[in-house]
Design a protein around this motif. Structure first.
Motif, PDB file in Angstrom:
ATOM      1  N   ILE B  35      75.791  19.010   5.616  1.00 33.01           N
ATOM      2  CA  ILE B  35      76.330  20.888   5.380  1.00 33.01           C
ATOM      3  C   ILE B  35      76.273  21.377   3.753  1.00 33.01           C
ATOM      4  N   GLY B  36      75.884  22.580   3.318  1.00 31.39           N
ATOM      5  CA  GLY B  36      75.476  22.818   2.536  1.00 31.39           C
ATOM      6  C   GLY B  36      75.585  24.311   2.444  1.00 31.39           C
ATOM      7  N   PRO B  37      75.446  24.540   1.664  1.00 30.98           N
ATOM      8  CA  PRO B  37      75.043  26.650   1.078  1.00 30.98           C
ATOM      9  C   PRO B  37      73.428  27.019   1.160  1.00 30.98           C
ATOM     10  N   MET B 192      80.564  25.378   7.642  1.00 28.85           N
ATOM     11  CA  MET B 192      81.884  24.674   7.571  1.00 28.85           C
ATOM     12  C   MET B 192      82.385  24.091   9.350  1.00 28.85           C
ATOM     13  N   GLU B 193      82.700  25.922   9.560  1.00 29.16           N
ATOM     14  CA  GLU B 193      83.404  25.550  10.908  1.00 29.16           C
ATOM     15  C   GLU B 193      82.377  23.880  11.713  1.00 29.16           C
ATOM     16  N   ILE B 212      81.161  11.775   1.848  1.00 31.79           N
ATOM     17  CA  ILE B 212      80.746  11.780   2.913  1.00 31.79           C
ATOM     18  C   ILE B 212      81.645  10.797   3.694  1.00 31.79           C
ATOM     19  N   ASP B 213      82.036  11.472   4.899  1.00 27.23           N
ATOM     20  CA  ASP B 213      82.763  11.250   5.203  1.00 27.23           C
ATOM     21  C   ASP B 213      82.628  11.211   7.301  1.00 27.23           C
ATOM     22  N   THR B 214      83.355  11.112   7.818  1.00 24.12           N
ATOM     23  CA  THR B 214      83.980  11.835   9.474  1.00 24.12           C
ATOM     24  C   THR B 214      84.561  13.048   9.030  1.00 24.12           C
ATOM     25  N   PRO B 215      84.482  13.895   9.687  1.00 22.01           N
ATOM     26  CA  PRO B 215      84.957  15.168   8.855  1.00 22.01           C
ATOM     27  C   PRO B 215      86.311  14.837   9.189  1.00 22.01           C
ATOM     28  N   ASN B 216      86.715  14.597  10.452  1.00 21.93           N
ATOM     29  CA  ASN B 216      88.360  14.176  10.329  1.00 21.93           C
ATOM     30  C   ASN B 216      88.928  14.052   8.673  1.00 21.93           C
TER      31      ASN B 216
END
Ligand code: ATP
Ligand code: MG
Lengths: 370, 307
Positions: B35-37, B192-193, B212-216
């Motif tokens: 995820i990144g712009p 991001m969503e 770095i991780d799970t989103p939650n």
């Protein structure tokens, strides 16, 4: 497997070509248009061109010759001149295309079969017409000789000395057709291939092709083969047009000629792939092929300006351009009817160029993006 | 075995450092989101992993093969969908698919079961030129093309950019199905969503991995309190809040601003304070953070560290 992939590429490339108006236009519109426009420019007024005579002989045979020239539908008699200083009169006021100077004692020398000098002056500011008309005159004189003396044409006896006034370095139709073939084959082979590969870069499809297990060589071959075929068809198209519209003959071996076309097409294709290897976008590839290839090929190949009259450095440049060699081959085979014993050298140079460019394409077209 | 291993990969373009010591791992059968712009370096990383570019330093493994030495083996095992749906616009849906099938040494029929669900949606338009398809349909076709040779690892570079919301939704559902079939997926997105739809994500900014991780887990670990604030002069308020001691970060967020504080503050007290500063129509609400908050916050921290 390899063949299947190759065939898939060829099919895909044909779809690209047949579905894109611009490519089709370059491929078939341009050669036809160029040859026909050229044809239109040079084929003006082949009928009833006005010819002036300065008849130093004023004898029976000379009058017969003039009569014969007039009876051909290509010429009509303009003025009869009486002195040398009047020679250019017709050119200056634009009423005549040619002047024929018949020497004294024409009858006597003619029947005694002595060498005769007939002088033809033409308006070199209109070189294409001038050259064509001179050829007509030459053939009329030839057949006149044949009729009168009942012998086969003997070009040794009557020497027709032509002087192209106002443009000593002539550009003729005969120069133009080989030059046009050479240039058009170059445009189509080099520019279109560089464009089609650059397009894959622009749209990003090249990334998928590279990520596939295909070898880069197969990718290039698959993309280039259809253009090789089409360029070759174009070469034949121009030859046919040249022959039927302008009566530019192929005096030498047609097979040899086509073989040379093929070699030249391959040379151009390797240049095209080299250009595309260094260009990122179609625009880029277009500029490079126009500026780096078309311009030099047109100016330095001897097509428009004779190489021999150029500064040394430009002559050197001219000799590293494949078009220079190909025009040499074309003129040799088409106009002079020579065979491999003469054209082997330029053909050999083209071969070397292919190897050279292939090597660099190989170096440049990597298995990766950069 | 990990589907993808990235170890300290760096890449420079002349004077731009596109990737700085990037490291992460993608497990087999996982959907991993990058995820990144714009300009974060996502595409550069994809090109390195798909063996199109060489890294300047660092190591990488895809499907067990090192990316530099065994690039040929990797090319047989990966599916790659470059950004901007690289299709032949002047070839029909069917022609595109069968071309890509052929160059990957297979046929549409051979692997039809894998693409069936997706291909059926575009099959009614199979004679249509790819250039005349909608964004969503192009996306599906491009996915079919990337899947046609049954890859082990799938690389999808911004597959949802320029596609309508419904198609984006459908697309993520398709990825879930592919995951069920055991395909490991590395997908990049600037949205991001969409992060929440991945098994794990890496946040990337200016060539650096932020987290770095799970989103939650990433949201849970973000133990700061966030307030969404609205008012009439948002820009001035941001300036004001940034000078306050309790502020950790304050960033614009749509028509709100998001305020992260060092300690808990009372909403009523904060509201009063802001109104005394001459702002009007003030609304404050405590919210649960999103991935975007995490991203913005971490990005801000990085920037401050750099200064
Ligand atoms: N071929 C190149 N030459 C020079 N700089 C490049 C090149 N490709 C990318 N860059 C630069 O490297 C940085 C990272 O680019 P990259 O394309 O990897 O980003 P991205 O995350 O994919 O962004 P986007 O959303 O725009 O696709 C950018 O600053 C970009 O300008
Ligand atoms: Mg990108």
């Amino acid at each position: 497997m390899k063949w299947k992939v190759f065939w898939a590429f060829v099919k895909k490339e044909f779809y690209h070509i047949t579905r894109d108006k611009r490519t089709l236009l370059i491929l078939f519109g341009m050669p036809i248009a160029q040859v026909l426009i050229f044809g239109f420019v040079i084929s003006t007024d082949f009928k009833n061109a006005s010819i002036d005579f300065l008849n130093h002989a004023n004898d029976e045979t000379s009058f017969e010759l003039i009569e014969q020239i007039q009876s051909s539908e290509n010429f009509k008699i303009g003025r009869i001149l009486y002195a040398d200083h009047e020679l250019e009169k017709g050119f200056k006021d634009g009423t005549s295309k040619l002047v024929m100077v018949i020497p004294e004692d024409f009858s006597k020398d003619f029947y005694n079969r002595n060498p005769i000098e007939i002088q033809i002056l033409t308006d070199g500011s209109d070189p294409n017409n001038a050259v064509t008309l001179t050829q007509y005159i030459t053939s009329i004189v030839g057949s006149f000789q044949q009729q009168k003396l009942k012998i086969p044409e003997n070009p040794q006896q009557i020497n027709i000395e032509t002087k192209l006034l106002y443009n000593p370095k002539s550009i003729s139709a005969y120069n133009f057709i080989p030059g046009t073939i050479a240039l058009i084959l170059m445009i189509i082979s080099a520019m279109l291939t560089s464009l089609t590969i650059a397009r894959e870069k622009e749209t990003g499809t090249i990334e998928i092709l590279l990520v596939s297990p295909l070898s880069p060589l197969l990718i290039i071959l698959g993309k280039v083969a259809p253009y090789a075929l089409l360029s070759f068809i174009d070469a034949i198209l121009i030859l046919v047009l040249g022959f039927f519209v302008f009566e530019v003959p192929v005096r030498g071996s047609l097979i040899l000629l086509l073989f040379c076309c093929l070699i030249y097409v391959i040379t151009s294709l390797t240049i095209g792939t080299l250009i595309s290897a260094v260009s990122k976008t179609q625009q880029d590839a277009m500029m490079r092929s126009l500026m780096g290839l078309m311009m030099p090929s047109m100016i330095l190949s001897g097509f428009i300006f004779p190489l021999t009259s150029m500064p040394f450095i430009l002559q050197v440049l001219g000799h590293i351009i494949p078009t220079t060699y190909f025009i040499e081959i074309l003129k040799g085979i088409m106009l002079r009817g020579v065979g491999l014993e003469i054209v082997w050298f330029p053909l050999f140079v083209l071969f070397l160029m292919i190897l050279f460019f292939l090597f660099f394409t190989w170096k440049n077209f990597k298995t990766r993006l950069q | 075995m990990e589907a993808i291993i990235v170890e300290n990969i760096s890449k420079n373009y002349k004077d731009i450092q596109a990737l700085k010591e990037v490291s992460f791992q993608v497990k087999e059968g996982e959907i991993f989101g990058l995820i990144g712009p714009d300009g974060a370096g996502k595409s550069t990383l994809f090109r390195i992993l798909t063996t199109l570019l060489l890294p300047d330093s660092g190591k990488g493994f895809v499907a067990g093969h090192p990316i530099v030495e065994e690039f040929k083996s990797i090319r047989k095992k990966v599916g790659y969908m470059p950004g901007k749906f690289s299709l032949y616009q002047d070839l029909s849906v069917e022609e595109n698919l069968s071309f890509f099938a052929t160059i990957f040494g297979t046929t549409i029929e051979e692997n039809y079961d894998l693409i069936k669900d997706i291909y059926e949606q575009i099959e009614p338009f199979k004679k249509r030129l790819a250039g005349k398809l909608s964004g969503g349909m192009k996306q599906k076709l491009a996915l079919c093309c990337a899947l046609i040779h049954k890859p082990e690892v799938l690389f999808l570079d911004e597959p949802t950019t320029g596609v309508d919301v419904v198609s984006r939704q459908e697309f993520w559902e398709m990825l879930a199905v592919l995951k069920q079939k055991g395909i490991s997926i590395l997908v990049s997105t600037p949205y991001m969503e969409e992060a929440i739809l991945c098994d794990r994500i890496a946040l990337i900014l200016n060539g650096e991995i932020l987290n770095i991780d799970t989103p939650n887990q990433m949201i849970q670990n973000f133990d700061k309190t966030i307030y969404a604030i609205k008012c009439n002069r948002l820009y001035d308020l941001i300036h004001y809040l940034r000078t306050q001691d309790y502020t950790e970060s304050c960033l614009p967020f749509g028509e709100n601003l998001h305020l992260v504080t060092k300690e808990k503050v009372e909403i009523e007290k904060l509201k009063k304070e802001i109104i005394t500063q001459g702002f009007e129509q003030v609304e404050i609400e405590k919210i649960t953070p999103t991935i975007e908050d995490v991203f913005l916050h971490l990005g801000q921290e990085k920037k401050e560290d750099a200064n």
